[in-house]
Design an enzyme around this catalytic site. Structure first.
Site, PDB file in Angstrom:
ATOM      1  N   TYR A  64     -93.007  39.029  54.907  1.00 30.51           N
ATOM      2  CA  TYR A  64     -91.704  39.698  55.017  1.00 30.51           C
ATOM      3  C   TYR A  64     -91.874  41.000  55.782  1.00 30.51           C
ATOM      4  CZ  TYR A  64     -93.152  43.419  51.955  1.00 30.51           C
ATOM      5  OH  TYR A  64     -93.804  44.500  51.449  1.00 30.51           O
ATOM      6  N   GLU A  67     -86.344  45.844  58.084  1.00 25.34           N
ATOM      7  CA  GLU A  67     -85.972  46.483  59.335  1.00 25.34           C
ATOM      8  C   GLU A  67     -84.705  47.294  59.126  1.00 25.34           C
ATOM      9  OE1 GLU A  67     -85.436  43.369  62.270  1.00 25.34           O
ATOM     10  OE2 GLU A  67     -83.328  43.150  61.763  1.00 25.34           O
ATOM     11  N   LYS A  79     -77.941  46.895  70.358  1.00 19.87           N
ATOM     12  CA  LYS A  79     -78.340  47.095  68.967  1.00 19.87           C
ATOM     13  C   LYS A  79     -79.858  47.163  68.915  1.00 19.87           C
ATOM     14  CE  LYS A  79     -77.803  43.811  65.755  1.00 19.87           C
ATOM     15  NZ  LYS A  79     -77.155  43.009  64.705  1.00 19.87           N
TER      16      LYS A  79
END
Length: 155
Positions: A64, A67, A79
């Site tokens: 994992y 962010e 973005k």
């Protein structure tokens, strides 16, 4: 050691439609099932400061990472998100940033297509320079493919 990887693709939808996917949390729904097992919104609504936990399928490197959206520019359709915990940061990286950009296609006077550009920027400590090999454009290609399929089907 600083580096970048980038991929660009044309998609046959207007830029505004592509941005409606990339500029929101909507894109997360469509990438689950490929490399990602889950995308959990930890904080935020998709704007700057939003934090996501991305859980990867077993065997894809990292279990994992978290962010954080550092930039969501609706006017320029850009973005950016940076890893803030886990993943690349656990193996010597000081920066791992993904940038999504949607641009009008300069070769399309009708506005019926756009260009999608995805860029990874990274910085890794010199003593971990060999780990730069973990950075690949495969995730970018996967995101572009899934997003393009969705955009074309919904057009």
């Amino acid at each position: 050691m600083f580096g970048t990887l980038s991929e660009e693709a044309e998609v046959k939808v207007p830029a505004s439609k592509a941005w409606a996917l990339y500029g929101t949390l909507e894109i997360a729904k469509h990438v689950i099932g490929n490399a990602l097992e889950a995308v959990d919104v930890i904080e935020g609504d998709g704007g700057p400061g939003t934090i996501l936990k991305l859980t990867f399928k077993p065997g894809l490197g990292f279990p994992y990472y978290y962010e954080k959206f550092t930039k969501v520019d609706n006017e320029n359709m850009i973005k950016e998100a940076e890893v803030v915990e886990g993943g690349f940061l656990d193996v010597g990286f000081t920066l791992y940033r993904i940038r999504f950009e949607i641009k009008e296609n300069p070769n399309d006077d009708m506005g019926s297509s756009c260009l999608q550009k995805l860029t990874i920027e990274y910085d890794v400590k010199e003593e971990f320079a060999a780990n730069a090999s973990f950075v690949t454009n495969e995730p970018l290609l996967g995101i572009l493919k899934v997003a393009n399929e969705y955009l074309l089907k919904s057009n």
